[in-house]
Write a protein that holds these residues in place. Structure first.
Motif, PDB file in Angstrom:
ATOM      1  N   ASN A   3      -5.612   7.903  -2.445  1.00  0.00           N
ATOM      2  CA  ASN A   3      -6.345   7.978  -1.175  1.00  0.00           C
ATOM      3  C   ASN A   3      -6.707   6.591  -0.662  1.00  0.00           C
ATOM      4  OD1 ASN A   3      -6.309  10.675  -0.665  1.00  0.00           O
ATOM      5  ND2 ASN A   3      -8.350  11.079  -1.436  1.00  0.00           N
ATOM      6  N   ILE A   4      -7.130   5.719  -1.553  1.00  0.00           N
ATOM      7  CA  ILE A   4      -7.479   4.351  -1.146  1.00  0.00           C
ATOM      8  C   ILE A   4      -6.242   3.633  -0.615  1.00  0.00           C
ATOM      9  CG2 ILE A   4      -8.292   2.115  -1.978  1.00  0.00           C
ATOM     10  CD1 ILE A   4     -10.061   3.719  -3.974  1.00  0.00           C
ATOM     11  N   SER A   5      -5.126   3.752  -1.321  1.00  0.00           N
ATOM     12  CA  SER A   5      -3.884   3.113  -0.879  1.00  0.00           C
ATOM     13  C   SER A   5      -3.426   3.671   0.468  1.00  0.00           C
ATOM     14  CB  SER A   5      -2.774   3.321  -1.903  1.00  0.00           C
ATOM     15  OG  SER A   5      -3.082   2.697  -3.114  1.00  0.00           O
ATOM     16  N   MET A   6      -3.536   4.979   0.630  1.00  0.00           N
ATOM     17  CA  MET A   6      -3.129   5.593   1.883  1.00  0.00           C
ATOM     18  C   MET A   6      -4.052   5.180   3.029  1.00  0.00           C
ATOM     19  SD  MET A   6      -2.158   9.554   2.543  1.00  0.00           S
ATOM     20  CE  MET A   6      -1.275   9.585   1.010  1.00  0.00           C
ATOM     21  N   GLY A   7      -5.333   5.030   2.752  1.00  0.00           N
ATOM     22  CA  GLY A   7      -6.260   4.566   3.770  1.00  0.00           C
ATOM     23  C   GLY A   7      -5.949   3.156   4.224  1.00  0.00           C
ATOM     24  N   VAL A   8      -5.653   2.284   3.273  1.00  0.00           N
ATOM     25  CA  VAL A   8      -5.270   0.908   3.619  1.00  0.00           C
ATOM     26  C   VAL A   8      -3.987   0.920   4.446  1.00  0.00           C
ATOM     27  CG1 VAL A   8      -4.483  -1.295   2.662  1.00  0.00           C
ATOM     28  CG2 VAL A   8      -6.447  -0.136   1.665  1.00  0.00           C
ATOM     29  N   SER A  32       0.827  -1.212   0.000  1.00  0.00           N
ATOM     30  CA  SER A  32       0.000   0.000   0.000  1.00  0.00           C
ATOM     31  C   SER A  32       0.859   1.259   0.000  1.00  0.00           C
ATOM     32  CB  SER A  32      -0.962  -0.003   1.190  1.00  0.00           C
ATOM     33  OG  SER A  32      -0.247   0.008   2.399  1.00  0.00           O
ATOM     34  N   CYS A  33       2.008   1.210   0.648  1.00  0.00           N
ATOM     35  CA  CYS A  33       2.914   2.361   0.642  1.00  0.00           C
ATOM     36  C   CYS A  33       3.464   2.600  -0.768  1.00  0.00           C
ATOM     37  CB  CYS A  33       4.057   2.126   1.624  1.00  0.00           C
ATOM     38  SG  CYS A  33       5.140   3.530   1.829  1.00  0.00           S
ATOM     39  N   VAL A  34       3.866   1.539  -1.439  1.00  0.00           N
ATOM     40  CA  VAL A  34       4.361   1.667  -2.815  1.00  0.00           C
ATOM     41  C   VAL A  34       3.242   2.158  -3.741  1.00  0.00           C
ATOM     42  CG1 VAL A  34       5.204   0.340  -4.799  1.00  0.00           C
ATOM     43  CG2 VAL A  34       6.220  -0.006  -2.551  1.00  0.00           C
ATOM     44  N   GLY A  35       2.036   1.630  -3.563  1.00  0.00           N
ATOM     45  CA  GLY A  35       0.903   2.084  -4.366  1.00  0.00           C
ATOM     46  C   GLY A  35       0.580   3.546  -4.130  1.00  0.00           C
ATOM     47  N   SER A  36       0.659   3.972  -2.892  1.00  0.00           N
ATOM     48  CA  SER A  36       0.399   5.374  -2.570  1.00  0.00           C
ATOM     49  C   SER A  36       1.426   6.292  -3.229  1.00  0.00           C
ATOM     50  CB  SER A  36       0.421   5.556  -1.055  1.00  0.00           C
ATOM     51  OG  SER A  36       0.159   6.876  -0.708  1.00  0.00           O
ATOM     52  N   ILE A  37       2.689   5.907  -3.169  1.00  0.00           N
ATOM     53  CA  ILE A  37       3.746   6.707  -3.801  1.00  0.00           C
ATOM     54  C   ILE A  37       3.574   6.720  -5.320  1.00  0.00           C
ATOM     55  CG2 ILE A  37       6.231   6.809  -4.240  1.00  0.00           C
ATOM     56  CD1 ILE A  37       6.586   5.729  -1.353  1.00  0.00           C
ATOM     57  N   PHE A  38       3.285   5.556  -5.904  1.00  0.00           N
ATOM     58  CA  PHE A  38       3.118   5.461  -7.355  1.00  0.00           C
ATOM     59  C   PHE A  38       1.971   6.351  -7.840  1.00  0.00           C
ATOM     60  CE2 PHE A  38       0.867   3.419 -10.911  1.00  0.00           C
ATOM     61  CZ  PHE A  38       1.844   3.511 -11.877  1.00  0.00           C
ATOM     62  N   PHE A  39       0.804   6.232  -7.185  1.00  0.00           N
ATOM     63  CA  PHE A  39      -0.343   7.026  -7.625  1.00  0.00           C
ATOM     64  C   PHE A  39      -0.158   8.504  -7.316  1.00  0.00           C
ATOM     65  CE2 PHE A  39      -2.580   2.838  -7.291  1.00  0.00           C
ATOM     66  CZ  PHE A  39      -2.792   2.709  -8.658  1.00  0.00           C
ATOM     67  N   SER A  40       0.628   8.836  -6.300  1.00  0.00           N
ATOM     68  CA  SER A  40       0.926  10.232  -6.021  1.00  0.00           C
ATOM     69  C   SER A  40       1.727  10.851  -7.167  1.00  0.00           C
ATOM     70  CB  SER A  40       1.707  10.350  -4.717  1.00  0.00           C
ATOM     71  OG  SER A  40       2.098  11.683  -4.488  1.00  0.00           O
ATOM     72  N   PHE A  41       2.767  10.143  -7.615  1.00  0.00           N
ATOM     73  CA  PHE A  41       3.539  10.637  -8.750  1.00  0.00           C
ATOM     74  C   PHE A  41       2.681  10.698 -10.009  1.00  0.00           C
ATOM     75  CE2 PHE A  41       7.467   9.373  -6.393  1.00  0.00           C
ATOM     76  CZ  PHE A  41       8.050  10.640  -6.389  1.00  0.00           C
ATOM     77  N   LYS A  42       1.851   9.694 -10.214  1.00  0.00           N
ATOM     78  CA  LYS A  42       1.008   9.646 -11.402  1.00  0.00           C
ATOM     79  C   LYS A  42       0.020  10.813 -11.419  1.00  0.00           C
ATOM     80  CE  LYS A  42      -1.714   6.404 -14.099  1.00  0.00           C
ATOM     81  NZ  LYS A  42      -2.287   5.073 -14.167  1.00  0.00           N
ATOM     82  N   SER A  43      -0.557  11.132 -10.263  1.00  0.00           N
ATOM     83  CA  SER A  43      -1.526  12.226 -10.221  1.00  0.00           C
ATOM     84  C   SER A  43      -0.851  13.584 -10.382  1.00  0.00           C
ATOM     85  CB  SER A  43      -2.327  12.199  -8.917  1.00  0.00           C
ATOM     86  OG  SER A  43      -1.535  12.587  -7.829  1.00  0.00           O
ATOM     87  N   ARG A  44       0.365  13.728  -9.904  1.00  0.00           N
ATOM     88  CA  ARG A  44       1.056  15.011 -10.034  1.00  0.00           C
ATOM     89  C   ARG A  44       1.598  15.248 -11.443  1.00  0.00           C
ATOM     90  NH1 ARG A  44       0.633  15.461  -4.908  1.00  0.00           N
ATOM     91  NH2 ARG A  44       1.893  15.191  -3.143  1.00  0.00           N
ATOM     92  N   ARG A  45       1.919  14.185 -12.162  1.00  0.00           N
ATOM     93  CA  ARG A  45       2.490  14.337 -13.500  1.00  0.00           C
ATOM     94  C   ARG A  45       1.464  14.355 -14.622  1.00  0.00           C
ATOM     95  NH1 ARG A  45       8.137  12.590 -14.469  1.00  0.00           N
ATOM     96  NH2 ARG A  45       9.166  12.912 -12.473  1.00  0.00           N
ATOM     97  N   SER A  46       0.243  13.972 -14.317  1.00  0.00           N
ATOM     98  CA  SER A  46      -0.780  13.896 -15.353  1.00  0.00           C
ATOM     99  C   SER A  46      -1.273  15.288 -15.728  1.00  0.00           C
ATOM    100  CB  SER A  46      -1.949  13.046 -14.853  1.00  0.00           C
ATOM    101  OG  SER A  46      -2.963  13.031 -15.813  1.00  0.00           O
ATOM    102  N   LEU A  47      -1.538  15.478 -16.998  1.00  0.00           N
ATOM    103  CA  LEU A  47      -2.063  16.754 -17.471  1.00  0.00           C
ATOM    104  C   LEU A  47      -3.583  16.747 -17.575  1.00  0.00           C
ATOM    105  CD1 LEU A  47       0.562  17.510 -20.276  1.00  0.00           C
ATOM    106  CD2 LEU A  47       0.500  18.392 -17.929  1.00  0.00           C
TER     107      LEU A  47
END
Length: 99
Positions: free
Chosen positions: A44-49, A16-31
């Motif tokens: 948010n789901i990964s961070m909640g878990v 869940s920590c790796v998923g949270s980091i991955f989706f954080s980068f993905k959301s910040r880099r997406s246009l």
């Protein structure tokens, strides 16, 4: 038995920590705002878990002091809120992406 539960909780925590980091980068880099929102919802789901697993580790695998239980309960509430918000936003952005 306790070793197995502890190992499973630690594996879920790392995933869940790796998923949270991955989706954080993905959301910040997406246009695209819809893709950004979908990635933020998954983060948010990964961070909640992750928070709920941390609470479980705190509350059940270590000696139970009052402070440890209170901190675990706070993590549990924050994790549940993150999962709820992530699922709500995921549904919202999934409907927007279809239309």
């Amino acid at each position: 038995m306790i070793q197995t539960i502890q190992s499973i909780l630690y594996v879920i925590l790392i995933i869940s920590c790796v998923g949270s980091i991955f989706f954080s980068f993905k959301s910040r880099r997406s246009l695209d705002p819809k893709t950004r929102g979908m990635a933020a919802a998954k983060m948010n789901i990964s961070m909640g878990v992750m928070l709920i697993v941390l609470a479980l580790i705190q509350m059940f695998l270590f000696s139970g002091s009052t402070l440890r239980v209170v901190i675990g309960a706070v993590f549990m509430v924050l994790g549940a809120f993150n999962i709820f918000a992530g699922l709500r936003n995921h549904g919202l952005y999934a409907r927007q992406k279809e239309g």
